[in-house]
Motif scaffolding. Sequence first.
Motif, PDB file in Angstrom:
ATOM      1  N   ILE A  76       0.704  -1.191  -0.201  1.00  0.00           N
ATOM      2  CA  ILE A  76      -0.126   0.035  -0.309  1.00  0.00           C
ATOM      3  C   ILE A  76       0.552   0.948   0.553  1.00  0.00           C
ATOM      4  O   ILE A  76       0.812   1.985  -0.716  1.00  0.00           O
ATOM      5  N   MET A  77       1.728   0.846   1.236  1.00  0.00           N
ATOM      6  CA  MET A  77       2.653   2.698   1.175  1.00  0.00           C
ATOM      7  C   MET A  77       3.791   2.850  -0.150  1.00  0.00           C
ATOM      8  O   MET A  77       3.568   3.869  -0.553  1.00  0.00           O
TER       9      MET A  77
ATOM     10  N   ASN B 125       9.380  -6.197  -6.141  1.00  0.00           N
ATOM     11  CA  ASN B 125       8.374  -6.370  -4.636  1.00  0.00           C
ATOM     12  C   ASN B 125       8.402  -8.172  -4.733  1.00  0.00           C
ATOM     13  O   ASN B 125       8.948  -8.771  -6.398  1.00  0.00           O
ATOM     14  N   ARG B 126       8.989  -8.475  -3.800  1.00  0.00           N
ATOM     15  CA  ARG B 126       8.624 -10.098  -3.702  1.00  0.00           C
ATOM     16  C   ARG B 126       7.040 -10.591  -4.448  1.00  0.00           C
ATOM     17  O   ARG B 126       7.690 -12.042  -5.381  1.00  0.00           O
ATOM     18  N   THR B 127       5.976 -10.122  -4.866  1.00  0.00           N
ATOM     19  CA  THR B 127       5.176 -10.563  -5.923  1.00  0.00           C
ATOM     20  C   THR B 127       5.280 -10.220  -6.809  1.00  0.00           C
ATOM     21  O   THR B 127       4.739  -8.489  -6.859  1.00  0.00           O
TER      22      THR B 127
ATOM     23  N   LYS C  21       3.289  -7.109  -8.831  1.00  0.00           N
ATOM     24  CA  LYS C  21       2.965  -5.393  -8.032  1.00  0.00           C
ATOM     25  C   LYS C  21       3.975  -4.535  -8.335  1.00  0.00           C
ATOM     26  O   LYS C  21       3.817  -3.074  -8.600  1.00  0.00           O
TER      27      LYS C  21
ATOM     28  N   LEU D 129       8.719  -1.991   3.862  1.00  0.00           N
ATOM     29  CA  LEU D 129       8.368  -3.290   3.678  1.00  0.00           C
ATOM     30  C   LEU D 129       7.689  -3.744   5.426  1.00  0.00           C
ATOM     31  O   LEU D 129       8.109  -3.024   6.332  1.00  0.00           O
ATOM     32  N   SER D 130       6.720  -5.168   5.157  1.00  0.00           N
ATOM     33  CA  SER D 130       5.621  -5.218   6.403  1.00  0.00           C
ATOM     34  C   SER D 130       6.392  -5.131   7.652  1.00  0.00           C
ATOM     35  O   SER D 130       5.786  -4.521   9.058  1.00  0.00           O
TER      36      SER D 130
ATOM     37  N   THR E  42       8.140  -0.423   9.790  1.00  0.00           N
ATOM     38  CA  THR E  42       7.950  -0.277  11.056  1.00  0.00           C
ATOM     39  C   THR E  42       8.336  -1.005  11.545  1.00  0.00           C
ATOM     40  O   THR E  42       8.137  -1.897  11.490  1.00  0.00           O
TER      41      THR E  42
ATOM     42  N   GLY F 182       1.845   8.874   8.873  1.00  0.00           N
ATOM     43  CA  GLY F 182       0.433   8.889   7.676  1.00  0.00           C
ATOM     44  C   GLY F 182       0.506   8.021   6.957  1.00  0.00           C
ATOM     45  O   GLY F 182       1.468   7.013   6.910  1.00  0.00           O
ATOM     46  N   SER F 183      -0.294   7.620   6.257  1.00  0.00           N
ATOM     47  CA  SER F 183      -1.189   6.378   5.746  1.00  0.00           C
ATOM     48  C   SER F 183      -1.234   6.314   4.169  1.00  0.00           C
ATOM     49  O   SER F 183      -0.640   7.624   3.507  1.00  0.00           O
TER      50      SER F 183
ATOM     51  N   ALA G 274      -6.590   0.646   4.528  1.00  0.00           N
ATOM     52  CA  ALA G 274      -5.458   1.968   4.355  1.00  0.00           C
ATOM     53  C   ALA G 274      -4.140   1.767   5.341  1.00  0.00           C
ATOM     54  O   ALA G 274      -3.178   1.592   4.693  1.00  0.00           O
TER      55      ALA G 274
ATOM     56  N   HIS H 174      -0.738  -5.217  10.400  1.00  0.00           N
ATOM     57  CA  HIS H 174       0.608  -3.779  10.783  1.00  0.00           C
ATOM     58  C   HIS H 174       0.495  -3.021  11.738  1.00  0.00           C
ATOM     59  O   HIS H 174       1.140  -2.979  12.664  1.00  0.00           O
TER      60      HIS H 174
ATOM     61  N   LYS I 282       1.550  -5.492  14.233  1.00  0.00           N
ATOM     62  CA  LYS I 282       2.671  -5.746  14.971  1.00  0.00           C
ATOM     63  C   LYS I 282       2.936  -4.675  15.703  1.00  0.00           C
ATOM     64  O   LYS I 282       4.075  -4.956  16.695  1.00  0.00           O
TER      65      LYS I 282
END
Length: 290
Positions: free
Chosen positions: A10-11, A30-32, A35, A64-65, A95, A122-123, A230, A235, A238
């Motif tokens: 997303i980001m 990107n891993r996938t 995208k 990354l996640s 993060t 910020g999202s 969003a 996350h 986490k």
Amino acid sequence: MEVGFLGLGIMGKAMSMNLLKAGFKVTVWNRTLSKCEELVEHGASIGETPAAVIKKCKYTIAMLSDPAAALSVVFDKGGVLEEICSGKGYVDMSTVDATTSSQINEAITKKGGYFLEAPVSGSKKPAEDGQLVILAAGDKTLYEEAIPAFDVMGKKAFYLGEVGNGAKMKLVVNMIMGSMMNAFSEGLVLADRSGLNQQTLLDVLDLGAISNPMFRLKGPTMIEGNYPPAFPLKHQQKDMRLALALGDENAVSMPVAAASNEAFKTARSLGHGDSDFSAVHERTRDRRRF
Ligand SMILES: NC(=O)C1=CN([C@@H]2O[C@H](COP(=O)(O)OP(=O)(O)OC[C@H]3O[C@@H](n4cnc5c(N)ncnc54)[C@H](OP(=O)(O)O)[C@@H]3O)[C@@H](O)[C@H]2O)C=CC1
Ligand SMILES: O=CCCC(=O)O
């Protein structure tokens, strides 16, 4: 300027798109792989591995996640460490916790590269609008060199000193945000069950001392029971977990954050992990549970 970008969630997608639109030459991974397509349509090149991106670019940004993903992209086969060397900068905007950031910093600097952590506040929308708040820490020279990219992605960049301070600041901010979200959700349910109009509650809140963009943005969709992602709830949970660990390290009692973490965990277990973090409201308003 040639910039690498690892992680097009997303980001990362929004941030790398802004770099492209601002005239940066961007190589993405990107891993996938699928995208990457939209970015390629807008002029990006693809690197086959994180190492290939590092090899091509003087500067590489990662988004990354979580800590496991951030570490994997650096240390695994085909990872950043294979090609990082003197004169190359790596900016991790994911993060994560301070320990993860420090591990990455140590490995990169050992190979002659330089490292900056730069998580963001910020999202999705601020990322699309180039309005993020950047919380950078680490190599000061790299910070200064990254400013043209930060100016495209964000509205303000803070330099917070040694590696770890950016991660800690981000976790403190998200710990507050996650706790606020739970209080807000409970307030909406309490208003409803005690016979009040929820929209009127939003109007009252918006005119008072605790008015804020999050209540304004998320309130109407929470009332509808609609949670388009969003900031994914998994996350946010986490971040609560990592913030609580920071509290443990510093002997800071955080009962409000701990209760909020439990609420996010329950929401994850109910299948809301990929929804927006405001979906914790489904847990609060579930009559079978409470
Ligand atoms: N969304 C938000 O509002 C905000 C998010 N953040 C933080 O930014 C980071 C990214 O968030 P967001 O874009 O929302 O997350 P997404 O879940 O949308 O994207 C996560 C990215 O990480 C990649 N990834 C996950 N696991 C691995 C792995 N093991 N190896 C390699 N790549 C991996 C994903 O790849 P793949 O596509 O293959 O799954 C994807 O590119 C997170 O740390 C989040 O906490 C910070 C501020 C706001
Ligand atoms: O980490 C995500 C933060 C989301 C936000 O700041 O709105």
